[in-house]
Design an enzyme around this catalytic site. Structure first.
Site, PDB file in Angstrom:
ATOM      1  N   GLU A 235       5.624   8.593  -4.973  1.00  0.00           N
ATOM      2  CA  GLU A 235       5.492   7.270  -4.352  1.00  0.00           C
ATOM      3  C   GLU A 235       6.601   6.420  -4.941  1.00  0.00           C
ATOM      4  O   GLU A 235       6.557   6.026  -6.100  1.00  0.00           O
ATOM      5  CB  GLU A 235       4.107   6.682  -4.640  1.00  0.00           C
ATOM      6  CG  GLU A 235       3.738   5.523  -3.725  1.00  0.00           C
ATOM      7  CD  GLU A 235       4.115   4.164  -4.294  1.00  0.00           C
ATOM      8  OE1 GLU A 235       5.185   3.657  -3.884  1.00  0.00           O
ATOM      9  OE2 GLU A 235       3.384   3.638  -5.126  1.00  0.00           O
ATOM     10  N   CYS A 269       5.782  -2.519  -4.755  1.00  0.00           N
ATOM     11  CA  CYS A 269       6.493  -1.568  -3.901  1.00  0.00           C
ATOM     12  C   CYS A 269       6.158  -1.777  -2.429  1.00  0.00           C
ATOM     13  O   CYS A 269       6.969  -1.485  -1.554  1.00  0.00           O
ATOM     14  CB  CYS A 269       6.204  -0.142  -4.326  1.00  0.00           C
ATOM     15  SG  CYS A 269       4.457   0.295  -4.343  1.00  0.00           S
TER      16      CYS A 269
END
Length: 490
Positions: A235, A269
């Site tokens: 990720e 993010c």
């Protein structure tokens, strides 16, 4: 032999929060060895026993929520309220993983089809063994727990290497798990710098690595894993877009946009970095956004930049954007280490680093578009593909846009809401990584599918997997297949 240590610092004050060992490759090797034995014990428990222990862990974290939030606040600088929110989300994910693991992963019968009429078939998902988790500093509880909780629920043992900026949080998470599961070291934390994480990724006894961090670091972790063909779920970063349609609720859109961009000092993010607004409502949206941002200041509504090195990237992007575009608020003077005040810039060229590269700070670029389709085209023109947002008053069009957005996750008329839904998978495409945490996909990510077929009785006149097979049996097979599959659909 003297053990080398490093300090975790409060990024707002520079004060030492704690000192932790720089664990060597040998120490990591020993931790993985203990985890191997613990994995055998943990996977040998019944699903009900693992579920009970994970729910105990959830309860213990809930009982220590204030303590954990204070520690997150000290190591990251984020407000206690924001730290509390991420811990609450982590608790909901532990709960979901514990309660749904058996339903998702347990043995079940599957159809065998006509060719396998004489067979029974089952599918189940078995534990991998030891899972290495390399976590980030921006959400040091919520993000790694998306891997840890789901891997534990799937029957694996964990060796967790937290960021060197938030080691205390990682250590405490493992200590609290030890209160729920004192029998074996099922969940261990190793602390250190990059070398510690590299040793974890390179250990051949680690059967999967879950990594969260930058795209560049993910490539290095993948290279280490490749030596042993260790699979990885990555990720990575994002450059997430926020689209405002012509019939959007502008007040709600501006409020969500600002929070998605500025909360946690933009160190998210899945936070908002690029905004595309349809021409018909552009001026109205910018008025709403400008009014709201005037009340936001670093050090009040959000904390400092946690990683000092990120300030250089943020400043470079701000300098680039303000030279090329029109400043709405902020500018180069907004960078006052360790804080960065909000920066909003209009009309920044799409090939600018401020638009193309992840900034990871409280900054956004805003662009006017002719229509929502142009907005979507610009949103998708990125190497990243993690998340995004659509604000629209037309639910059907919003759903179509969300489906066409090149991202792993999209929120409609809300921001980052998918992260709070434990049943939804979390992850991206392109430079944002691959694999999924959370939800059923997250459980399966940390398990291996096991397929079993069993012959219930010989198939009369059609023993196809034998050297005694005759030509007549092949003819019968051809006749059957032609009957089942040979008719063309008109």
């Amino acid at each position: 032999m003297t053990t080398l240590t490093f300090d975790s610092l409060n990024p707002a004050t520079g004060e030492i929060v704690g000192s932790h060992p720089k664990q060597t490759a040998d120490a990591v090797h020993e931790a993985v060895g203990r985890a191997e034995q613990a994995a055998t014990w943990w996977s040998g428990l019944s699903p009900a026993e693992r579920r009970r222990r994970l729910l105990d862990y959830k309860a213990i974290i809930a009982q220590h929520i204030r303590e954990l939030a204070a520690l997150v606040h000290k190591e990251t600088g984020k407000p206690v309220g924001d730290a509390t929110l991420e811990i609450v989300l982590a608790i909901t994910h532990i709960d979901w993983a514990a309660r749904n693991a058996q339903k998702v992963l347990g043995r079940r019968k599957v159809s065998t089809g006509m060719i396998g009429l004489n067979l029974s078939a089952t599918l189940e998902y078995l534990p991998l063994g030891v899972v290495g988790v390399i976590g980030p500093w921006n959400y040091p509880v919520f993000t790694p727990m998306g891997s840890i909780a789901y891997a534990l629920a799937a029957g694996n043992a964990i060796v967790f290497k937290p960021s060197e900026l938030t080691p205390g949080v990682g250590v405490r998470l493992a200590e609290l798990f030890g209160e729920a599961v004192p029998e074996q070291p099922v969940f261990q934390t190793v602390t250190g710098l990059g070398e510690t994480g590299a040793a974890l990724a390179a250990d051949p006894r680690v059967k999967k690595v879950a990594f969260t961090g930058s795209t560049a670091t993910a490539k290095r972790v993948m290279a280490a894993c490749a030596e042993n063909l260790t699979p990885i779920v990555a990720e990575c970063g994002g450059k997430d877009a926020f689209i405002v349609d012509a019939d959007a609720d502008l007040r709600a859109a501006a409020d969500a946009c600002l929070w998605g961009a500025m909360s946690n000092a933009g160190q998210t993010c899945v936070g908002v970095e690029r905004v595309y607004v349809v021409d018909a409502v552009y001026d109205g949206f910018m008025r709403e956004l400008s009014d709201r941002v005037s009340t936001i200041k670093a050090g009040d509504q959000y904390g400092p930049i946690t990683m000092p090195g990120q300030l250089d990237i943020i400043k470079r992007h701000i300098d680039d954007a303000t030279k090329a575009g029109k400043v709405v608020t902020g500018g180069p003077d907004s960078v006052r280490p360790p804080y960065v005040d909000p920066v909003i810039v209009e009309d920044v060229p799409e090939d600018s680093p401020a638009v193309r590269e992840e900034t990871f700070g409280p900054t956004i670029t805003v662009r006017r578009t002719n229509d929502v389709h142009e907005a979507l085209e610009l949103a998708n023109a990125s190497a990243y593909g993690l998340a995004g947002t659509i604000f629209s008053g037309n639910s059907r069009r919003a759903m179509e846009l969300a489906r066409m957005m090149r991202s792993g996750m999209t929120a409609i008329n809300s921001v980052i809401s998918f992260a709070g839904v434990p049943s939804l998978p979390f992850g991206g495409v392109g430079d944002s990584g691959f694999g999924r945490i959370h939800g059923a996909d997250g459980l399966r990510e940390f398990a291996r599918p096991k397929a079993i077929s069993r012959q219930r009785f010989p198939m009369p006149g059609m023993n196809l997997t034998s050297f005694a097979r005759g030509a007549d049996e092949i003819e019968r097979l051809i006749s059957l297949i032609t009957f089942l599959h040979g008719r063309r659909k008109r």
